[in-house]
Design an enzyme around this catalytic site. Structure first.
Site, mmCIF file in Angstrom:
data_model
loop_
_atom_site.group_PDB
_atom_site.id
_atom_site.type_symbol
_atom_site.label_atom_id
_atom_site.label_comp_id
_atom_site.label_asym_id
_atom_site.label_seq_id
_atom_site.Cartn_x
_atom_site.Cartn_y
_atom_site.Cartn_z
ATOM 1 N N VAL A 26 -26.423 -21.292 36.133
ATOM 2 C CA VAL A 26 -27.062 -20.401 37.054
ATOM 3 C C VAL A 26 -27.983 -19.414 36.016
ATOM 4 O O VAL A 26 -27.463 -19.019 34.978
ATOM 5 C CB VAL A 26 -25.868 -19.575 37.859
ATOM 6 C CG1 VAL A 26 -26.713 -18.838 38.763
ATOM 7 C CG2 VAL A 26 -25.098 -20.514 38.443
ATOM 8 N N ASP A 42 -13.122 -26.089 46.984
ATOM 9 C CA ASP A 42 -13.045 -25.408 45.574
ATOM 10 C C ASP A 42 -13.056 -23.747 45.512
ATOM 11 O O ASP A 42 -13.695 -23.168 44.933
ATOM 12 C CB ASP A 42 -14.165 -25.801 44.899
ATOM 13 C CG ASP A 42 -13.912 -25.626 43.321
ATOM 14 O OD1 ASP A 42 -12.867 -25.387 42.683
ATOM 15 O OD2 ASP A 42 -14.837 -25.635 42.545
ATOM 16 N N GLY A 98 -24.291 -17.606 34.392
ATOM 17 C CA GLY A 98 -23.117 -18.208 34.867
ATOM 18 C C GLY A 98 -23.287 -19.587 34.591
ATOM 19 O O GLY A 98 -24.423 -20.253 34.479
ATOM 20 N N GLY A 108 -21.014 -23.495 35.979
ATOM 21 C CA GLY A 108 -20.003 -23.935 36.796
ATOM 22 C C GLY A 108 -19.774 -25.691 36.377
ATOM 23 O O GLY A 108 -20.497 -25.985 35.790
ATOM 24 N N GLY A 109 -18.897 -26.265 37.167
ATOM 25 C CA GLY A 109 -18.742 -27.751 37.049
ATOM 26 C C GLY A 109 -19.969 -28.564 37.208
ATOM 27 O O GLY A 109 -20.087 -29.594 36.821
ATOM 28 N N PHE A 110 -21.046 -28.002 38.106
ATOM 29 C CA PHE A 110 -22.244 -28.943 38.338
ATOM 30 C C PHE A 110 -23.420 -28.379 37.860
ATOM 31 O O PHE A 110 -24.598 -28.777 38.115
ATOM 32 C CB PHE A 110 -22.408 -29.029 39.909
ATOM 33 C CG PHE A 110 -21.167 -29.831 40.445
ATOM 34 C CD1 PHE A 110 -21.317 -31.034 40.625
ATOM 35 C CD2 PHE A 110 -19.919 -29.206 40.976
ATOM 36 C CE1 PHE A 110 -20.278 -31.942 41.016
ATOM 37 C CE2 PHE A 110 -18.905 -30.014 41.396
ATOM 38 C CZ PHE A 110 -19.051 -31.519 41.746
ATOM 39 N N LYS A 151 -29.783 -22.079 40.551
ATOM 40 C CA LYS A 151 -28.587 -23.057 40.010
ATOM 41 C C LYS A 151 -29.331 -24.149 39.899
ATOM 42 O O LYS A 151 -29.754 -24.846 40.445
ATOM 43 C CB LYS A 151 -27.380 -23.029 40.900
ATOM 44 C CG LYS A 151 -26.509 -24.093 40.298
ATOM 45 C CD LYS A 151 -25.116 -24.107 41.173
ATOM 46 C CE LYS A 151 -23.990 -24.691 40.623
ATOM 47 N NZ LYS A 151 -22.757 -24.657 41.243
#
Length: 695
Positions: free
Chosen positions: A409, A519, A402, A404-406, A423
């Site tokens: 993963v 979020d 995965g 994400g914005g930060f 992460k």
């Protein structure tokens, strides 16, 4: 001279007559007051109010009680319930809830301070006047409504909770505006004897193993105060000073225990404590905690299931419930059959995989993973991992699952067997080590079945990593928006919606600090192997102290799920999460992104789905809103509730949106929900865009 004497005699006669009249009046007044006092002392119990409802303007006096009705769903037999509300009979100026024929007060309004009750600083009805009248002859409480068009009634429900409903001409419906106590399990003996109450389950009352529902008919009417009865009577006989018993004990972990117990000071071990209970035929359970033995006699009430965790503190204890040996043997037999079946299946699978595993092992490099648990440091239940251990555990971050914005993963393993998700945060996601560790510590102590569990972290130099439990079914977005993924059934979707609501309600209302996630979107809702939803990614979360109701912060979140408050730049509240949840709920229903739902009337244009839902709800057509992949296999009542809840959540004004606690109650069927108005801002956005309004 004779005239003066006669006048003097007339004056004496008049004075004499006045004294006699005054004495007679005082005597009659005294007798009247005495009769009133005698009648108040000897007024029979039957004169108490037997209704469960009062209207605004009616008085609740010191001699009245509101009594719950068992048959509110059965108009043929509205039997009297077991709970009552009254002015405190001990003389304290407060209203209390008690169980009939019991002194146990399980809720009170707090003491009247001359204007309001102490525990209710904000009245549930802010358009009225309340008063507590006290004098030498009477004492009563009353409430009046200033709004002439509003009708209010106050009800003591069969659940033991007091509820206030308002009817207005505008809504044309009864709206629940207030209920106490909020937690069902706070009501005294609400589940009856030998039943366990769990606020996180539905229904909240369940019989313990070895017991069955005493009155299924009453349970169908939501009256569970009758509790449960044993499947098999206890085997205990007392002859003289000796007692013979073949009974055994069932272990009930993680429960808060009933208070009506007796402590045994000389029982210094759990074995002695158990034998003390077996030696008394009236003993039904025992517990042994902190070298203290406690035993219970007769029926067990107020057993409450709570969440226990190996990380963090818990008030849960273990109760040992006495059952007949026959019931224990049946439970153990079922357990053995299950274990044998699992062991047999595992063995067969293991034999089949053994040869394949050996071939793989021969070809692999003999590089062993470092056991992470041996190189990690435990920090208040959150593990601080060294970077090289996570690097080896994830095979140098080779399996990406995965992004994400930060950060990204990766899948990994603890001790080669426990799957984890690691992460790897971007270097600019967190600026300081102190800030990063403080936030990790705060999030790490949060434990809820619908929140992803944080196992640990790594903070070495500029490296920032978070270690979570692994979710094998990935994100909700995958199942909703990707054609190759498993199609979620309606039952799964509704339970996912309910689980996410429970997780957010926990963050907003039950943590030490209110936590605003900021979020909420399908990508941040992960599913375990049973499709239980868990909220993830707290990188944007905002902590709000309980002394504050809102906070000013920079805009954060994802386009499409942002509440209007973010755009206007005002201080935010937990209602921004409510808005985002409403948008997610619409996507759960439709199976598509809100901004790209095809028009069902033949047009080639896409529609703005939130506006479409609001219009169809007003028109009464729910079926057209559903995901076509469900093939019509949907509970239409639940679908209608979900759509109404979603439309309420995305209202323009945050004060019009429900709290997440109220959303949970609506989805559980505990609160009614009426038709929402059209969100004006969304309608304006849709009207000014390229989206069609569809037919």
């Amino acid at each position: 001279m004779s005239i003066s004497l006669l006048s003097h005699l007339d004056q004496l006669s008049l004075i004499f007559v006045c004294k006699i009249s005054l004495n007679l009046f005082i005597t009659m007044l005294y007798l009247h007051i005495s009769m009133v006092l005698l009648l108040s002392l000897y007024i029979p119990a039957a004169s108490y109010a037997t209704t469960d409802t009062i209207l605004a303007g009616q008085a609740l006096s010191i001699r009245d009680k509101l009594v719950s009705k068992n048959g509110r769903k059965n108009s043929i037999s509205p039997a009297t319930g077991v709970y009552c509300e009254e002015l405190d009979p001990t003389g304290v100026n407060q209203i209390v809830l008690t169980k009939q024929n019991s002194t146990a007060q399980y809720w009170s309004t707090g003491v009247w301070d001359g204007h309001q009750f102490a525990s209710l600083p904000e009245t549930a009805l802010n358009a009225g006047n309340e008063s507590l009248v006290m004098n030498a002859y009477e004492k009563y409480y009353t409430y009046t409504i200033l709004e002439e068009t509003a009708t209010v009634y106050y009800n003591l429900d069969v659940s033991g909770q007091v509820k206030i409903f308002v009817w207005t001409e505008g809504s044309q419906d009864w709206i629940l505006v207030y209920s106490q106590p909020r937690a069902q399990c706070d009501v005294y003996a609400v589940c009856g004897p030998f039943a366990v109450c769990n606020d996180d389950a539905l229904p909240s009352c369940t019989c313990t193993k070895g017991f069955s529902v005493r009155s299924p008919e009453d349970w169908e009417l939501d009256d569970r105060t009758g509790g449960c009865i044993r499947n098999t009577p206890l085997d205990c006989i007392t002859k003289g000073r000796s007692t013979r018993s073949t009974d055994k004990f069932l272990t009930l972990p993680c429960v808060s225990l009933a208070q009506t117990m007796r402590r045994i000071e000389d029982a210094q071990s759990i074995g002695v404590c158990a034998q003390v209970c077996l030696d008394n035929c009236s003993c039904t359970a025992y517990s042994f905690s902190n070298s203290t033995c406690s035993v219970w006699h007769g029926e067990l009430l107020n057993i409450r299931q709570i969440q226990c965790s190996s990380i963090g503190n818990s008030n849960g204890e273990t109760l040992y419930l006495r059952l007949a040996a026959k019931d224990i043997q049946g439970l153990e037999k079922n357990k053995r059959v299950f274990i044998i079946a699992i062991a047999t299946g595992t063995s067969v699978a293991a034999i089949g995989l053994f040869a394949f595993a050996m071939l793989i092992m021969i070809r692999r490099n003999k590089r062993s993973f470092v056991h992470i648990s041996n190189t990690a440091q435990d920090c208040n239940g959150i593990i601080a991992f060294p970077y090289n251990a996570l690097e080896l555990g994830t095979k140098n971050f080779s399996e990406k699952i995965g992004e994400g914005g930060f950060g990204s993963v990766f899948k990994g393993f603890l001790n080669k067997s426990i799957a984890i998700a690691v992460k790897k945060l971007d270097q600019h996601a967190y600026h300081g080590e102190k800030q990063f560790r403080a936030e990790v510590s705060s999030i790490g102590i949060i434990q809820h079945i619908n929140l992803v569990k944080l196992i640990g972290f790594c903070c070495e130099g500029a490296r920032r990593l978070l270690v979570y439990e692994y979710m094998p079914n990935g994100s909700l977005a995958t199942h909703l928006f990707q054609s190759h993924a498993t199609v979620l059934t309606w039952s799964n979707r509704y339970q996912i919606a309910l689980g996410v609501a429970r997780g957010l309600a926990y963050l907003h209302e039950k943590c030490r600090e209110c936590i605003i996630h900021c979020d909420i979107k399908p990508e941040n809702i992960l599913l375990n192997d049973s499709y239980v939803p868990k909220i993830a990614d707290f990188g944007l979360a905002k902590f709000l102290g309980r002394d504050f109701s809102r906070v000013i912060t920079t805009m954060r979140g994802t386009i499409g799920y942002l509440a209007p408050e973010w755009i206007s730049g005002v201080a935010i509240t937990p209602k921004v999460d409510v808005y985002a949840y409403g948008m997610v709920l619409l996507e759960i229903v439709s199976g598509k992104r809100n901004s790209s739902v095809s028009c069902s009337c033949g047009s080639n244009h896409d529609i703005y789905y939130p506006v479409h839902v609001a219009r169809e709800i007003i028109g009464g057509d729910v079926r057209s809103l559903l995901d076509n992949r469900l093939c019509g296999e949907v509970n239409l009542k639940e679908a209608e509730i979900a759509c109404k809840v979603a439309c309420w959540c995305i209202q323009d004004d945050e004060f019009d949106r429900p709290t997440m606690g109220e959303v949970v109650q609506i989805l559980e069927g505990l609160l009614e929900v009426n038709i929402p108005p059209m969100p004006r801002l969304l309608q304006t956005i849709a009207g000014s865009s390229n989206y069609s309004t569809c037919c």
